[in-house]
Scaffold this motif. Structure first.
Motif, PDB file in Angstrom:
ATOM      1  N   LYS A 237       0.826  -1.218   0.000  1.00  0.00           N
ATOM      2  CA  LYS A 237       0.000   0.000   0.000  1.00  0.00           C
ATOM      3  C   LYS A 237       0.855   1.261   0.000  1.00  0.00           C
ATOM      4  O   LYS A 237       0.340   2.357  -0.258  1.00  0.00           O
ATOM      5  CB  LYS A 237      -0.930  -0.016   1.207  1.00  0.00           C
TER       6      LYS A 237
ATOM      7  N   LEU B  14       3.485   1.668  -2.010  1.00  0.00           N
ATOM      8  CA  LEU B  14       4.085   1.854  -3.324  1.00  0.00           C
ATOM      9  C   LEU B  14       3.244   2.801  -4.172  1.00  0.00           C
ATOM     10  O   LEU B  14       2.028   2.917  -3.988  1.00  0.00           O
ATOM     11  CB  LEU B  14       4.219   0.509  -4.038  1.00  0.00           C
ATOM     12  N   ASN B  15       3.891   3.465  -5.133  1.00  0.00           N
ATOM     13  CA  ASN B  15       3.116   4.299  -6.046  1.00  0.00           C
ATOM     14  C   ASN B  15       2.297   3.419  -6.985  1.00  0.00           C
ATOM     15  O   ASN B  15       2.583   2.224  -7.166  1.00  0.00           O
ATOM     16  CB  ASN B  15       4.023   5.258  -6.823  1.00  0.00           C
ATOM     17  N   GLN B  16       1.276   3.993  -7.575  1.00  0.00           N
ATOM     18  CA  GLN B  16       0.324   3.215  -8.365  1.00  0.00           C
ATOM     19  C   GLN B  16       0.973   2.584  -9.586  1.00  0.00           C
ATOM     20  O   GLN B  16       0.614   1.468  -9.983  1.00  0.00           O
ATOM     21  CB  GLN B  16      -0.852   4.092  -8.784  1.00  0.00           C
ATOM     22  N   THR B  17       1.929   3.270 -10.188  1.00  0.00           N
ATOM     23  CA  THR B  17       2.596   2.727 -11.377  1.00  0.00           C
ATOM     24  C   THR B  17       3.343   1.441 -11.047  1.00  0.00           C
ATOM     25  O   THR B  17       3.250   0.446 -11.780  1.00  0.00           O
ATOM     26  CB  THR B  17       3.565   3.766 -11.964  1.00  0.00           C
ATOM     27  N   THR B  18       4.096   1.457  -9.935  1.00  0.00           N
ATOM     28  CA  THR B  18       4.837   0.262  -9.518  1.00  0.00           C
ATOM     29  C   THR B  18       3.887  -0.861  -9.161  1.00  0.00           C
ATOM     30  O   THR B  18       4.091  -2.022  -9.556  1.00  0.00           O
ATOM     31  CB  THR B  18       5.745   0.584  -8.318  1.00  0.00           C
TER      32      THR B  18
ATOM     33  N   ASN C 226       0.809  -1.350 -10.213  1.00  0.00           N
ATOM     34  CA  ASN C 226       0.153  -1.862 -11.417  1.00  0.00           C
ATOM     35  C   ASN C 226       1.090  -2.766 -12.214  1.00  0.00           C
ATOM     36  O   ASN C 226       0.651  -3.766 -12.807  1.00  0.00           O
ATOM     37  CB  ASN C 226      -0.326  -0.706 -12.286  1.00  0.00           C
TER      38      ASN C 226
ATOM     39  N   GLN D 263      11.312   0.045   0.484  1.00  0.00           N
ATOM     40  CA  GLN D 263      10.245   1.033   0.643  1.00  0.00           C
ATOM     41  C   GLN D 263       9.105   0.490   1.500  1.00  0.00           C
ATOM     42  O   GLN D 263       8.421   1.252   2.192  1.00  0.00           O
ATOM     43  CB  GLN D 263       9.718   1.450  -0.738  1.00  0.00           C
TER      44      GLN D 263
END
Length: 264
Positions: free
Chosen positions: A141, A143-147, A149, A212
């Motif tokens: 949760k 992580l950024n959305q791009t990673t 996805n 992260q």
């Protein structure tokens, strides 16, 4: 029975309990704790192999090398299994004395099911290589959305860095849906994953992702004490082992196929 939580999201120490005789009522209670807290630690348990197996059977079907010739039980115990189901994991075993990178157990095993395990400390001398955990259900949760996805839409190739009874690559999704937490957990790791589809620089990609996810709320390090019994969830946690420092650490280990609906 008393219990205390290790972090807000996972890990519970359960005190004042005797696991030598697990009744149905106690089994339901242990299962409930495990399905919510992902990691259970029971200090000061004096248990033989049969009793350890009985504890594992609370959660699912225990592995035995008598049933499966291509069993993960044959990998780390240089002295052979005890009763066909207990491994001895130690400082001079197959995994050696060095740090073991972050991983999810047996993702390289030729099965679609990710199993769960216990560890039970039977002999400790010196500073005995703590076991570290990351709650990847909560970590993803962060992580950024791009990673996220990218992980959600790609598969990994898994193979052990040591000899196994099989010589094949296991293909798995990079993240795994957890039926109890209704969220994703990370499967891609530093030890068993050799490649992620869509990236050539796999280790350079996954290491900062794991770091992260590591926060004061998602990370726990366990310093072993004699007769500690640990039950951990491979579907939601990733773990690593630190380097041995002229020490002895012998842990018994049992593996089982998790049944998330056993008491429903």
């Amino acid at each position: 029975m008393r219990h205390s939580n290790l972090t807000p999201t996972f890990g519970t120490v359960i005190h004042d309990i005797d696991l030598t005789n697990v009744t149905y009522e106690l089994a339901e209670l242990l299962y409930s704790f495990f399905s919510k807290r992902k990691l259970l630690i029971f200090p000061n348990q004096i248990l033989n192999n049969t009793q350890l197996s009985n504890v594992c059977s609370v959660f699912g079907n225990v592995w035995s090398d008598k049933k499966d010739s291509y069993n993960g039980l044959r990998q780390t115990d240089k002295y052979g299994q005890q009763n066909g189901l207990v491994e001895m994991v130690e400082e001079n075993g197959l995994l050696g004395e060095q740090r073991i990178p972050w991983h999810v157990d047996l993702t390289h095993f030729p099965s679609q099911i990710i199993p769960n395990r216990i560890l039970y400390a039977v002999e400790l001398q010196g500073i005995g290589a703590p076991t570290d955990f990351i709650d990847t259900v909560e970590g993803l949760k962060l992580l950024n959305q791009t990673t996220f996805n990218f992980l959600r839409s790609n598969n990994i190739h898994c193979k052990a860095p040591y000899k196994t009874p099989w010589d094949s690559i296991m293909r798995r999704p990079a993240i795994n849906w957890h039926p109890k937490h209704n969220a994703w957990g990370l499967v891609a790791d530093e030890l068993f994953t050799t490649y992620i589809e869509g990236r050539e620089d796999y280790l350079e990609f996954i290491k900062p992702i794991i770091e992260q996810m590591k926060t004061e709320y998602t990370f726990y390090s366990h310093d072993w004490q004699g007769n500690d019994l640990m039950v951990y969830d491979n579907w939601s946690l990733m773990h690593s082992r630190r380097k041995f420092n002229n020490s002895i650490r012998k842990l018994k280990r049992i593996t089982w196929d998790q049944d998330w609906y056993r008491y429903e």
